[in-house]
Write a protein that holds these residues in place. Structure first.
Motif, short mmCIF file in Angstrom:
data_model
loop_
_atom_site.label_atom_id
_atom_site.label_comp_id
_atom_site.label_asym_id
_atom_site.label_seq_id
_atom_site.Cartn_x
_atom_site.Cartn_y
_atom_site.Cartn_z
N LEU A 45 -3.06 -3.29 -9.29
CA LEU A 45 -2.99 -2.07 -8.50
C LEU A 45 -4.37 -1.43 -8.51
N CYS A 56 -6.29 2.04 -7.03
CA CYS A 56 -6.09 3.34 -6.38
C CYS A 56 -7.41 4.10 -6.34
N THR A 57 -7.69 4.74 -5.22
CA THR A 57 -8.84 5.63 -5.10
C THR A 57 -8.33 7.01 -4.71
N ARG A 58 -9.04 8.02 -5.17
CA ARG A 58 -8.61 9.40 -4.89
C ARG A 58 -9.53 10.03 -3.87
N VAL A 82 4.26 3.89 -10.10
CA VAL A 82 4.11 2.50 -9.68
C VAL A 82 5.45 1.78 -9.84
N VAL A 135 0.58 9.13 -10.40
CA VAL A 135 0.80 7.92 -9.60
C VAL A 135 1.99 7.18 -10.20
N TRP A 191 -3.98 10.13 -3.98
CA TRP A 191 -4.34 8.76 -4.32
C TRP A 191 -3.88 7.81 -3.20
N ASN A 192 -4.74 6.88 -2.84
CA ASN A 192 -4.40 5.77 -1.94
C ASN A 192 -4.42 4.50 -2.76
N CYS A 193 -3.28 3.81 -2.80
CA CYS A 193 -3.13 2.67 -3.69
C CYS A 193 -2.80 1.39 -2.93
N SER A 194 -3.24 0.26 -3.50
CA SER A 194 -2.96 -1.04 -2.92
C SER A 194 -2.69 -2.04 -4.04
N SER A 252 0.69 5.88 -0.85
CA SER A 252 -0.05 7.07 -1.23
C SER A 252 0.77 7.84 -2.24
N THR A 306 0.86 -1.19 0.00
CA THR A 306 0.00 0.00 0.00
C THR A 306 0.89 1.24 0.00
#
Length: 179
Positions: free
Chosen positions: A105, A107-109, A126, A124, A89-92, A85, A83
């Motif tokens: 991947l 991601c939500t903003r 990666v 973002v 954006w928060n990404c996993s 940021s 995970t």
């Protein structure tokens, strides 16, 4: 609305048809775009780390609930944390990291913004590793939002195995011409 008036001494026998209106409905909305690139040129060596770079954008109203989805081809693995940021954006990676191939991947903003034309939603980056050879391996990311048509961004990568150019030289170490 538009209207016309007779001029030059010419009369208009039917004055009721000299003006007209037409209503156009304007509704709020937005459109999306996403560009995808990589931080290194082709070819990429197996075992090499680099970044895919996602540049999501919008035009119109700020989109509701923007999300990025990037399923990696089996030629790559995630080389960073599970995970992270990036800006807003928060990404996993869903727990998928190297050496496990592929993974997705998500991601939500968070946050809001103002309306405009071709506005950035935030880059973002990666981190990935090339783990299997391939030519023109496409990696496609999708940007979506509530009530907006999703869009894709792709980048192709050629992955090769590292190669070495070995060379051997032989010479004598003593000065005598004959032994």
């Amino acid at each position: 609305a538009a209207s016309v008036v007779a001029g030059g001494g010419v009369g208009d026998g039917v004055a009721d048809n000299n003006s007209g209106t037409f209503n156009t409905a304007v509704t709020p909305g937005s459109s999306l775009s996403v560009a995808k690139s990589k931080s290194v040129p082709d070819p990429v060596l197996t075992g090499g780390d680099f970044n895919f770079v996602l540049d999501p954008r919008f035009s119109g109203d700020f989109p509701a609930g923007p999300a990025l989805n990037d399923p990696l081809p089996a030629n790559f693995c995630f080389a960073g944390p599970t995970t992270f940021s990036a800006g807003n954006w928060n990404c996993s990676t869903g727990g998928s990291v190297c050496p496990a191939a592929g993974g997705t991947l998500a991601c939500t903003r968070v946050g809001t913004g103002t309306a405009g034309l071709n506005l950035a939603l935030g880059i973002v980056t990666v981190p990935v590793r090339a783990i299997a050879t391939g030519t023109g391996v496409n990696n496609t990311a999708t940007l979506s939002a509530t009530a907006v048509t999703p869009v894709n961004g792709s980048v192709a990568t050629t992955i090769i195995d590292p190669a070495a150019d070995l060379r051997a030289n032989k010479r004598k170490s003593w000065p005598q011409a004959a032994i």
